[in-house]
Design an enzyme around this catalytic site. Sequence first.
Site, mmCIF file in Angstrom:
data_model
loop_
_atom_site.group_PDB
_atom_site.id
_atom_site.type_symbol
_atom_site.label_atom_id
_atom_site.label_comp_id
_atom_site.label_asym_id
_atom_site.label_seq_id
_atom_site.Cartn_x
_atom_site.Cartn_y
_atom_site.Cartn_z
ATOM 1 N N GLU A 54 -15.655 -32.853 42.652
ATOM 2 C CA GLU A 54 -15.505 -34.023 41.782
ATOM 3 C C GLU A 54 -16.334 -33.894 40.507
ATOM 4 O O GLU A 54 -15.886 -34.290 39.429
ATOM 5 C CB GLU A 54 -15.892 -35.303 42.522
ATOM 6 C CG GLU A 54 -14.906 -35.709 43.623
ATOM 7 C CD GLU A 54 -13.492 -35.956 43.098
ATOM 8 O OE1 GLU A 54 -13.323 -36.152 41.879
ATOM 9 O OE2 GLU A 54 -12.555 -35.945 43.915
ATOM 10 N N TYR A 137 -16.476 -43.704 38.933
ATOM 11 C CA TYR A 137 -15.351 -42.962 39.491
ATOM 12 C C TYR A 137 -15.792 -42.072 40.652
ATOM 13 O O TYR A 137 -15.211 -42.094 41.739
ATOM 14 C CB TYR A 137 -14.656 -42.098 38.425
ATOM 15 C CG TYR A 137 -13.859 -41.005 39.093
ATOM 16 C CD1 TYR A 137 -12.641 -41.297 39.710
ATOM 17 C CD2 TYR A 137 -14.371 -39.716 39.229
ATOM 18 C CE1 TYR A 137 -11.939 -40.317 40.415
ATOM 19 C CE2 TYR A 137 -13.676 -38.742 39.918
ATOM 20 C CZ TYR A 137 -12.473 -39.045 40.509
ATOM 21 O OH TYR A 137 -11.795 -38.101 41.216
ATOM 22 N N ASP A 155 -9.530 -43.054 37.931
ATOM 23 C CA ASP A 155 -9.734 -41.990 36.942
ATOM 24 C C ASP A 155 -8.629 -42.098 35.895
ATOM 25 O O ASP A 155 -7.889 -43.075 35.863
ATOM 26 C CB ASP A 155 -9.724 -40.619 37.628
ATOM 27 C CG ASP A 155 -8.316 -40.216 38.036
ATOM 28 O OD1 ASP A 155 -7.500 -41.117 38.302
ATOM 29 O OD2 ASP A 155 -8.030 -39.014 38.083
#
Length: 365
Positions: A54, A137, A155
Amino acid sequence: MSARPASPDSVPPDPGALLAWYDRHHRRLPWRVTPVDRESHGLLPDPYRVWLSEIMLQQTTVAAVKGYFEAFTQRWPTVEALAAADEADVMKAWAGLGYYSRARNLKACAETVVAQHGGRFPAEESALLDLPGIGAYTAAAITAIAFDRKATVVDGNVERVVTRLFAIEEPMPAAKPAVKRQAATLTPDRRPGDFAQAMMDLGATICTPKKPACALCPWERSCAARAAGTQELFPVKAPKAERPTRYGTAFVAIRADGAVLVRRRPPKGLLGGMTEVPSGAWTTAKSAADDLSAAPFEGPWRVLPTRVEHTFTHFHLIQTVRVLDVPQDRAAPAGMWWSPPAELGGEALPSVFRKVVSAALGRPV
DNA sequence: TAAACGTGGGT
DNA sequence: TACCCAAGTTT
């Protein structure tokens, strides 16, 4: 502005329909666990790998991330290993991926997880949010994907899907709260991790910025923008600021054995902590392209015929490259060092300087 | 809130 | 070619 309903003959977006689509069309990625493994075998992905992926994926394409993810997980298989790593090695391994504060925060986050959480990533969104480099996020993504806990993951993909689904006309980023609110109403109690990844895959492969493949979308009959034929107009964005051009001069000193003189950039700011060849300031004044004042040595610096151009997020850069051959016994000035040919490729050289050195040496670095 | 912060690939 | 874009965060 306000959200409009879809066409009169529309159906409400069904999370189950998206999950069914995801079961058939999900992308296999190195950091993922397949829906079958998750649902049938109760398998959850390694939070370390989810977190690492991520961070790397922030504003970065899957294609660009894959190789770096492979290299990082090979070299540092656990958060403990990464926490114990030399920060300079992490910066070197990150070189080329961009947004280098991510690499520094990555290291800091690993250290915090080890020191304050016993080497386990917390499952709570709020605890994740406190960690360096983890924002709204990423905290939601890790909560949902690594722990399969309900969290609203928003996102750029989700923003596009949701603004189209509800024809949200308010421009981004002002519409972010509205998008999050609508996204929250869609998030199911069951399989929140797969749902989050499904939303992102949908945005990446079907609900694309240009020419979305609406005919293949599981939510086609739920989409207000599709009903109106305006899907490509969403999300609405404020006009972008102009990108100025800046100029500069880079100095590539080449020792007899082929070593190149380099130095470390200041820890903060643009390309913070990364390695560079000595360079003058980058300014909008064209005279900077012909300024020798930052040269590390006196000498007959020759000018490379081709200037090196590079575009950053907020400005375009044109660099004049000056080259000087120096004898083997020439000492590096304070704070600088000679990087031998065999080590040059492994330095924490951002792409902008890799271009400069490649141009000066006449070979890829 | 807006600006800073990289890079490479697609159109 | 020039612009847009990509699984954002920090200040």
